[in-house]
Scaffold this active site. Structure first.
Site, PDB file in Angstrom:
ATOM      1  CD1 TRP A  75     -11.646 -80.931 -48.359  1.00 17.45           C
ATOM      2  CD2 TRP A  75     -10.627 -79.892 -46.667  1.00 17.45           C
ATOM      3  NE1 TRP A  75     -11.423 -79.631 -48.734  1.00 17.45           N
ATOM      4  CE2 TRP A  75     -10.812 -78.978 -47.718  1.00 17.45           C
ATOM      5  CE3 TRP A  75      -9.993 -79.463 -45.500  1.00 17.45           C
ATOM      6  CZ2 TRP A  75     -10.383 -77.653 -47.628  1.00 17.45           C
ATOM      7  CZ3 TRP A  75      -9.568 -78.139 -45.412  1.00 17.45           C
ATOM      8  CH2 TRP A  75      -9.766 -77.262 -46.467  1.00 17.45           C
ATOM      9  CG  ASP A 104     -15.519 -83.296 -43.336  1.00 18.08           C
ATOM     10  OD1 ASP A 104     -16.487 -82.509 -43.346  1.00 18.08           O
ATOM     11  OD2 ASP A 104     -14.352 -82.944 -43.619  1.00 18.08           O
ATOM     12  CE  LYS A 155     -16.688 -76.115 -46.950  1.00 21.31           C
ATOM     13  NZ  LYS A 155     -15.828 -75.143 -47.614  1.00 21.31           N
TER      14      LYS A 155
HETATM   15  N1  PMP Z   1     -13.789 -80.623 -44.685  1.00 22.02           N
HETATM   16  C1  PMP Z   1     -14.207 -80.247 -45.915  1.00 22.02           C
HETATM   17  C2  PMP Z   1     -14.849 -81.257 -46.791  1.00 22.02           C
HETATM   18  C3  PMP Z   1     -14.038 -78.925 -46.319  1.00 22.02           C
HETATM   19  O1  PMP Z   1     -14.445 -78.551 -47.543  1.00 22.02           O
HETATM   20  C4  PMP Z   1     -13.436 -77.986 -45.446  1.00 22.02           C
HETATM   21  C5  PMP Z   1     -13.270 -76.532 -45.787  1.00 22.02           C
HETATM   22  N2  PMP Z   1     -13.230 -76.166 -47.061  1.00 22.02           N
HETATM   23  C6  PMP Z   1     -12.997 -78.442 -44.196  1.00 22.02           C
HETATM   24  C7  PMP Z   1     -13.208 -79.750 -43.847  1.00 22.02           C
HETATM   25  C8  PMP Z   1     -12.321 -77.504 -43.233  1.00 22.02           C
HETATM   26  O2  PMP Z   1     -13.307 -76.744 -42.654  1.00 22.02           O
HETATM   27  P1  PMP Z   1     -13.026 -75.539 -41.647  1.00 22.02           P
HETATM   28  O3  PMP Z   1     -12.434 -74.436 -42.462  1.00 22.02           O
HETATM   29  O4  PMP Z   1     -14.411 -75.233 -41.134  1.00 22.02           O
HETATM   30  O5  PMP Z   1     -12.119 -76.016 -40.591  1.00 22.02           O
END
Ligand code: PMP
Length: 361
Positions: free
Chosen positions: A102, A172, A196
Protein backbone atom coordinates in the site's frame (compact mmCIF):
# COMPACT_ATOMS: atom_id res chain seq x y z
CA UNK A 1 -29.06 -17.01 12.70
CA UNK A 2 -25.83 -18.59 11.60
CA UNK A 3 -22.97 -16.07 11.66
CA UNK A 4 -19.66 -17.38 10.37
CA UNK A 5 -16.33 -16.38 12.00
CA UNK A 6 -15.24 -13.96 9.31
CA UNK A 7 -11.49 -13.32 8.97
CA UNK A 8 -11.63 -11.41 5.67
CA UNK A 9 -9.20 -8.50 5.37
CA UNK A 10 -11.80 -6.00 4.18
CA UNK A 11 -14.63 -5.55 3.76
CA UNK A 12 -14.60 -7.33 7.07
CA UNK A 13 -16.77 -8.46 9.94
CA UNK A 14 -18.84 -5.73 11.62
CA UNK A 15 -20.15 -5.62 15.19
CA UNK A 16 -23.44 -7.52 15.36
CA UNK A 17 -25.25 -4.76 17.33
CA UNK A 18 -24.42 -2.26 14.54
CA UNK A 19 -25.93 -4.62 11.95
CA UNK A 20 -28.98 -5.44 14.10
CA UNK A 21 -29.69 -1.77 14.56
CA UNK A 22 -29.60 -1.16 10.81
CA UNK A 23 -31.83 -4.17 10.23
CA UNK A 24 -34.43 -2.84 12.65
CA UNK A 25 -34.25 0.71 11.29
CA UNK A 26 -34.32 0.06 7.56
CA UNK A 27 -38.09 0.06 6.91
CA UNK A 28 -38.94 2.99 9.18
CA UNK A 29 -36.03 4.93 10.59
CA UNK A 30 -36.77 7.16 13.58
CA UNK A 31 -40.44 7.51 12.58
CA UNK A 32 -39.60 9.09 9.24
CA UNK A 33 -41.43 6.37 7.31
CA UNK A 34 -38.29 5.60 5.30
CA UNK A 35 -34.76 4.32 5.70
CA UNK A 36 -31.70 6.52 6.13
CA UNK A 37 -30.63 5.66 2.56
CA UNK A 38 -33.86 7.15 1.17
CA UNK A 39 -33.72 10.52 2.88
CA UNK A 40 -32.14 13.71 1.57
CA UNK A 41 -28.59 14.40 2.66
CA UNK A 42 -29.88 17.90 3.44
CA UNK A 43 -32.57 16.67 5.86
CA UNK A 44 -32.32 17.41 9.57
CA UNK A 45 -32.59 13.69 10.36
CA UNK A 46 -29.57 12.93 8.17
CA UNK A 47 -27.72 15.87 9.67
CA UNK A 48 -27.91 14.23 13.08
CA UNK A 49 -26.30 11.05 11.72
CA UNK A 50 -23.61 12.90 9.75
CA UNK A 51 -22.51 15.25 12.50
CA UNK A 52 -23.09 12.57 15.14
CA UNK A 53 -20.62 10.26 13.38
CA UNK A 54 -18.06 13.07 13.04
CA UNK A 55 -18.38 14.02 16.70
CA UNK A 56 -18.09 10.42 17.89
CA UNK A 57 -14.96 9.96 15.80
CA UNK A 58 -13.44 13.16 17.22
CA UNK A 59 -14.38 12.14 20.77
CA UNK A 60 -12.98 8.61 20.50
CA UNK A 61 -9.73 9.90 19.01
CA UNK A 62 -9.44 12.87 21.37
CA UNK A 63 -9.07 15.35 18.51
CA UNK A 64 -8.24 18.97 19.26
CA UNK A 65 -10.07 21.95 17.71
CA UNK A 66 -7.62 22.17 14.82
CA UNK A 67 -8.46 18.62 13.67
CA UNK A 68 -11.52 17.87 11.60
CA UNK A 69 -13.16 14.61 10.52
CA UNK A 70 -14.12 14.31 6.84
CA UNK A 71 -16.11 11.62 5.06
CA UNK A 72 -14.87 11.27 1.48
CA UNK A 73 -15.27 8.78 -1.35
CA UNK A 74 -12.91 6.96 -3.68
CA UNK A 75 -11.31 4.77 -1.02
CA UNK A 76 -7.89 5.10 0.50
CA UNK A 77 -6.56 4.74 -3.06
CA UNK A 78 -7.88 8.19 -3.97
CA UNK A 79 -6.10 9.64 -0.94
CA UNK A 80 -2.83 8.32 -2.41
CA UNK A 81 -3.28 10.97 -5.15
CA UNK A 82 -5.18 13.68 -3.26
CA UNK A 83 -2.47 14.17 -0.64
CA UNK A 84 0.35 15.00 -3.09
CA UNK A 85 -2.03 17.04 -5.29
CA UNK A 86 -3.02 19.22 -2.37
CA UNK A 87 0.13 19.37 -0.32
CA UNK A 88 3.28 19.02 -2.42
CA UNK A 89 4.06 22.56 -3.64
CA UNK A 90 5.16 23.05 -7.27
CA UNK A 91 8.72 21.76 -7.58
CA UNK A 92 8.61 20.26 -4.09
CA UNK A 93 8.72 16.71 -2.79
CA UNK A 94 7.43 14.50 0.01
CA UNK A 95 9.08 11.69 1.96
CA UNK A 96 7.60 8.19 2.15
CA UNK A 97 8.40 5.23 4.37
CA UNK A 98 7.95 2.20 2.15
CA UNK A 99 6.60 -0.80 4.06
CA UNK A 100 5.35 -2.56 0.93
CA UNK A 101 2.13 -2.96 -1.07
CA UNK A 102 0.00 0.00 0.00
CA UNK A 103 2.78 2.44 0.72
CA UNK A 104 4.38 1.38 -2.57
CA UNK A 105 1.12 2.30 -4.32
CA UNK A 106 0.99 5.62 -2.46
CA UNK A 107 4.54 6.39 -3.66
CA UNK A 108 3.60 5.51 -7.24
CA UNK A 109 0.72 8.01 -7.16
CA UNK A 110 2.87 10.72 -5.57
CA UNK A 111 5.41 10.25 -8.38
CA UNK A 112 2.72 10.86 -11.01
CA UNK A 113 2.02 14.24 -9.45
CA UNK A 114 5.33 15.40 -8.00
CA UNK A 115 8.41 13.94 -6.35
CA UNK A 116 7.57 11.08 -3.99
CA UNK A 117 10.87 10.26 -2.32
CA UNK A 118 11.55 7.00 -0.49
CA UNK A 119 13.06 8.04 2.85
CA UNK A 120 13.22 4.51 4.27
CA UNK A 121 12.29 1.04 3.07
CA UNK A 122 12.31 -2.52 4.32
CA UNK A 123 12.20 -3.91 0.78
CA UNK A 124 15.60 -5.67 1.09
CA UNK A 125 14.01 -7.72 3.92
CA UNK A 126 10.92 -8.52 1.86
CA UNK A 127 8.94 -5.93 3.88
CA UNK A 128 8.88 -8.32 6.84
CA UNK A 129 9.57 -5.48 9.26
CA UNK A 130 8.91 -1.79 9.84
CA UNK A 131 12.06 0.35 9.25
CA UNK A 132 13.57 1.79 12.43
CA UNK A 133 13.59 5.56 12.86
CA UNK A 134 17.40 5.62 12.70
CA UNK A 135 17.20 4.23 9.16
CA UNK A 136 15.26 7.25 7.83
CA UNK A 137 16.95 9.61 5.43
CA UNK A 138 14.63 12.60 5.73
CA UNK A 139 14.64 15.67 3.53
CA UNK A 140 14.14 18.67 5.86
CA UNK A 141 12.26 20.51 3.10
CA UNK A 142 9.80 17.65 2.43
CA UNK A 143 6.14 18.73 2.30
CA UNK A 144 5.27 15.81 4.59
CA UNK A 145 6.37 12.36 5.73
CA UNK A 146 3.95 9.56 4.82
CA UNK A 147 3.68 6.23 6.62
CA UNK A 148 1.29 3.27 6.36
CA UNK A 149 0.60 2.33 9.97
CA UNK A 150 -0.35 -1.27 9.22
CA UNK A 151 0.41 -3.35 6.15
CA UNK A 152 -2.74 -5.43 5.74
CA UNK A 153 -1.03 -7.94 3.44
CA UNK A 154 2.40 -8.40 5.00
CA UNK A 155 1.05 -8.34 8.56
CA UNK A 156 3.40 -5.59 9.78
CA UNK A 157 2.46 -2.68 12.03
CA UNK A 158 4.07 0.44 13.48
CA UNK A 159 4.03 0.10 17.26
CA UNK A 160 5.55 3.53 17.75
CA UNK A 161 5.02 6.46 15.43
CA UNK A 162 8.18 8.22 14.24
CA UNK A 163 9.19 11.65 15.41
CA UNK A 164 9.78 13.64 12.22
CA UNK A 165 10.25 17.05 13.82
CA UNK A 166 8.31 19.91 12.28
CA UNK A 167 7.55 18.13 9.02
CA UNK A 168 3.82 17.28 8.78
CA UNK A 169 3.19 13.59 9.45
CA UNK A 170 0.64 11.78 7.27
CA UNK A 171 -0.60 8.22 7.80
CA UNK A 172 -2.64 5.67 5.93
CA UNK A 173 -4.39 3.93 8.84
CA UNK A 174 -6.84 1.96 6.70
CA UNK A 175 -6.27 -1.32 8.48
CA UNK A 176 -5.66 -0.27 12.08
CA UNK A 177 -7.42 3.02 12.82
CA UNK A 178 -9.10 2.93 16.25
CA UNK A 179 -7.32 -0.28 17.27
CA UNK A 180 -5.88 1.42 20.36
CA UNK A 181 -5.48 4.93 21.85
CA UNK A 182 -2.80 7.13 20.27
CA UNK A 183 -2.07 10.82 19.89
CA UNK A 184 -3.92 11.61 16.66
CA UNK A 185 -3.20 15.34 17.08
CA UNK A 186 0.45 14.71 16.14
CA UNK A 187 -0.67 13.95 12.60
CA UNK A 188 -1.44 16.51 9.91
CA UNK A 189 -3.56 14.01 8.03
CA UNK A 190 -4.80 10.49 8.73
CA UNK A 191 -6.88 8.53 6.24
CA UNK A 192 -8.60 5.17 6.25
CA UNK A 193 -11.01 3.30 4.03
CA UNK A 194 -13.82 2.41 6.44
CA UNK A 195 -14.21 -1.20 5.36
CA UNK A 196 -11.88 -2.81 7.91
CA UNK A 197 -12.22 -1.22 11.32
CA UNK A 198 -15.02 1.32 11.02
CA UNK A 199 -17.83 0.24 8.73
CA UNK A 200 -18.75 -0.82 5.20
CA UNK A 201 -16.84 0.20 2.08
CA UNK A 202 -17.87 3.38 0.30
CA UNK A 203 -16.67 5.97 2.77
CA UNK A 204 -13.11 7.06 3.51
CA UNK A 205 -12.39 8.71 6.83
CA UNK A 206 -9.96 11.62 6.76
CA UNK A 207 -8.70 13.40 9.86
CA UNK A 208 -7.27 16.72 8.74
CA UNK A 209 -5.32 19.41 10.54
CA UNK A 210 -7.29 22.44 9.35
CA UNK A 211 -4.41 24.89 9.69
CA UNK A 212 -2.41 22.80 7.21
CA UNK A 213 -4.86 23.95 4.51
CA UNK A 214 -3.11 27.33 4.57
CA UNK A 215 -0.27 25.62 2.73
CA UNK A 216 -2.46 23.67 0.28
CA UNK A 217 -2.24 24.11 -3.47
CA UNK A 218 -5.05 26.11 -5.10
CA UNK A 219 -4.90 24.54 -8.53
CA UNK A 220 -6.68 21.27 -7.75
CA UNK A 221 -9.99 19.99 -9.22
CA UNK A 222 -12.86 20.84 -6.87
CA UNK A 223 -13.82 17.32 -5.78
CA UNK A 224 -10.19 16.53 -4.99
CA UNK A 225 -9.65 19.60 -2.84
CA UNK A 226 -9.56 19.12 0.92
CA UNK A 227 -10.41 22.79 1.47
CA UNK A 228 -13.80 22.34 -0.23
CA UNK A 229 -14.75 19.26 1.78
CA UNK A 230 -13.50 20.92 4.93
CA UNK A 231 -15.51 24.12 4.44
CA UNK A 232 -18.66 22.12 3.59
CA UNK A 233 -18.28 19.52 6.36
CA UNK A 234 -18.23 16.73 3.73
CA UNK A 235 -21.58 17.90 2.35
CA UNK A 236 -20.26 19.59 -0.79
CA UNK A 237 -21.92 16.87 -2.85
CA UNK A 238 -23.98 13.81 -1.89
CA UNK A 239 -22.01 11.82 0.66
CA UNK A 240 -22.35 8.00 1.00
CA UNK A 241 -25.16 8.40 3.53
CA UNK A 242 -25.82 4.76 4.33
CA UNK A 243 -22.12 3.99 4.81
CA UNK A 244 -21.82 6.98 7.15
CA UNK A 245 -24.89 5.80 9.07
CA UNK A 246 -23.19 2.40 9.53
CA UNK A 247 -19.99 4.14 10.66
CA UNK A 248 -22.05 5.96 13.28
CA UNK A 249 -23.52 2.63 14.50
CA UNK A 250 -20.04 1.07 14.70
CA UNK A 251 -18.57 4.06 16.56
CA UNK A 252 -21.37 3.92 19.12
CA UNK A 253 -20.53 0.27 19.65
CA UNK A 254 -16.82 1.14 20.08
CA UNK A 255 -17.77 3.70 22.71
CA UNK A 256 -19.99 1.20 24.56
CA UNK A 257 -17.08 -1.27 24.62
CA UNK A 258 -14.91 1.20 26.53
CA UNK A 259 -13.63 3.29 23.64
CA UNK A 260 -10.10 2.84 22.38
CA UNK A 261 -8.84 1.51 25.73
CA UNK A 262 -11.46 -1.22 25.48
CA UNK A 263 -10.45 -1.92 21.88
CA UNK A 264 -6.77 -2.21 22.80
CA UNK A 265 -7.41 -4.72 25.61
CA UNK A 266 -9.55 -6.81 23.30
CA UNK A 267 -7.10 -6.64 20.41
CA UNK A 268 -3.98 -7.42 22.44
CA UNK A 269 -5.64 -10.52 23.91
CA UNK A 270 -6.62 -11.72 20.45
CA UNK A 271 -3.25 -11.10 18.78
CA UNK A 272 -1.25 -12.58 21.67
CA UNK A 273 -3.38 -15.70 21.48
CA UNK A 274 -2.56 -16.36 17.82
CA UNK A 275 1.14 -15.49 18.10
CA UNK A 276 1.19 -17.74 21.19
CA UNK A 277 -0.13 -20.71 19.22
CA UNK A 278 2.64 -20.15 16.65
CA UNK A 279 5.27 -19.99 19.39
CA UNK A 280 3.96 -23.27 20.81
CA UNK A 281 4.25 -25.01 17.42
CA UNK A 282 7.54 -23.65 16.04
CA UNK A 283 8.06 -26.49 13.57
CA UNK A 284 4.59 -26.23 12.14
CA UNK A 285 3.50 -22.59 12.10
CA UNK A 286 5.93 -19.83 11.24
CA UNK A 287 5.35 -16.10 11.17
CA UNK A 288 7.51 -14.38 8.52
CA UNK A 289 7.30 -11.03 10.33
CA UNK A 290 10.01 -9.86 12.74
CA UNK A 291 8.53 -9.98 16.30
CA UNK A 292 8.73 -6.21 16.94
CA UNK A 293 6.79 -5.43 13.76
CA UNK A 294 3.96 -7.98 14.09
CA UNK A 295 0.46 -6.70 13.47
CA UNK A 296 -2.42 -7.04 15.91
CA UNK A 297 -4.89 -6.58 13.07
CA UNK A 298 -3.62 -8.90 10.33
CA UNK A 299 -1.82 -11.96 11.65
CA UNK A 300 0.03 -13.91 8.94
CA UNK A 301 1.66 -17.33 9.08
CA UNK A 302 2.99 -20.14 6.93
CA UNK A 303 2.61 -23.91 7.26
CA UNK A 304 5.27 -26.45 6.21
CA UNK A 305 3.88 -26.72 2.64
CA UNK A 306 1.42 -25.02 0.30
CA UNK A 307 -0.62 -28.24 0.26
CA UNK A 308 -1.03 -28.07 4.03
CA UNK A 309 -1.95 -24.38 3.76
CA UNK A 310 -4.72 -25.20 1.26
CA UNK A 311 -5.93 -28.02 3.50
CA UNK A 312 -5.89 -25.69 6.53
CA UNK A 313 -8.01 -23.07 4.76
CA UNK A 314 -10.48 -25.66 3.43
CA UNK A 315 -10.92 -27.42 6.77
CA UNK A 316 -11.25 -24.09 8.57
CA UNK A 317 -14.07 -23.13 6.19
CA UNK A 318 -15.81 -26.43 6.82
CA UNK A 319 -15.62 -25.72 10.58
CA UNK A 320 -17.18 -22.25 10.22
CA UNK A 321 -14.31 -19.81 9.55
CA UNK A 322 -13.86 -17.87 6.29
CA UNK A 323 -11.23 -15.53 4.89
CA UNK A 324 -8.09 -17.28 6.20
CA UNK A 325 -6.23 -17.51 2.89
CA UNK A 326 -3.27 -15.13 2.68
CA UNK A 327 -3.30 -12.37 0.04
CA UNK A 328 -2.63 -13.75 -3.45
CA UNK A 329 0.62 -11.76 -3.67
CA UNK A 330 2.20 -13.49 -0.64
CA UNK A 331 0.37 -16.80 -0.10
CA UNK A 332 0.21 -18.53 3.29
CA UNK A 333 -2.54 -17.81 5.80
CA UNK A 334 -3.86 -14.60 7.29
CA UNK A 335 -6.39 -13.88 10.02
CA UNK A 336 -7.72 -10.34 10.01
CA UNK A 337 -8.84 -9.73 13.55
CA UNK A 338 -10.06 -6.15 13.51
CA UNK A 339 -11.93 -4.49 16.38
CA UNK A 340 -15.23 -6.20 15.57
CA UNK A 341 -13.83 -9.75 15.67
CA UNK A 342 -14.84 -11.13 19.08
CA UNK A 343 -12.33 -12.88 21.32
CA UNK A 344 -14.44 -16.03 20.97
CA UNK A 345 -13.78 -16.08 17.21
CA UNK A 346 -10.03 -15.96 17.77
CA UNK A 347 -10.24 -18.63 20.48
CA UNK A 348 -12.13 -20.80 18.01
CA UNK A 349 -9.34 -20.28 15.45
CA UNK A 350 -6.58 -20.90 18.02
CA UNK A 351 -8.19 -24.22 19.04
CA UNK A 352 -8.48 -25.20 15.41
CA UNK A 353 -4.81 -24.35 14.81
CA UNK A 354 -3.74 -26.55 17.73
CA UNK A 355 -5.85 -29.47 16.55
CA UNK A 356 -4.73 -29.07 12.94
CA UNK A 357 -1.06 -29.10 13.97
CA UNK A 358 -1.52 -32.24 16.08
CA UNK A 359 -3.34 -34.04 13.25
CA UNK A 360 -0.96 -33.07 10.43
CA UNK A 361 2.56 -33.23 11.85
N1 PMP B 1 -4.20 1.12 2.38
C1 PMP B 1 -4.25 -0.03 3.10
C2 PMP B 1 -3.36 -0.18 4.27
C3 PMP B 1 -5.14 -1.03 2.72
O1 PMP B 1 -5.18 -2.18 3.42
C4 PMP B 1 -5.99 -0.85 1.60
C5 PMP B 1 -7.01 -1.85 1.16
N2 PMP B 1 -6.85 -3.13 1.49
C6 PMP B 1 -5.87 0.35 0.88
C7 PMP B 1 -4.99 1.31 1.31
C8 PMP B 1 -6.72 0.60 -0.34
O2 PMP B 1 -7.97 0.95 0.11
P1 PMP B 1 -9.22 1.19 -0.85
O3 PMP B 1 -9.61 -0.15 -1.39
O4 PMP B 1 -10.23 1.77 0.10
O5 PMP B 1 -8.82 2.14 -1.90
Amino acid sequence: MNRIWNFYAGPATLPLPALERAKAEIPDWENTGMSVMETSHRSKEYDAVHYGAMELMAELMGLDDDHQVLFLQGGASTQFAMIPMNFIPPGGSADYVDTGTWSTKAIKEAKIIANGRVAATSEPDGFTRIPRRDEYDLDPSAAYVHITSNNTIKGTQFHEFPDVGDTPLVADMSSDILWRPFDANRFSLIYAGAQKNIGPSGVTIVILRKSWLEQANENVPTMLKYAIHSSKDSLFNTPPTFAIYMVRNVLEWVKEQGGLDGMERRNRTKGDLLYGVMADHPNFYSCPVEPASRSYMNVVWRLPSEELEAKFVAEALATGMCGLKGHRSVGGCRASIYNAMPKEGVEFLADFMRRFAAANR
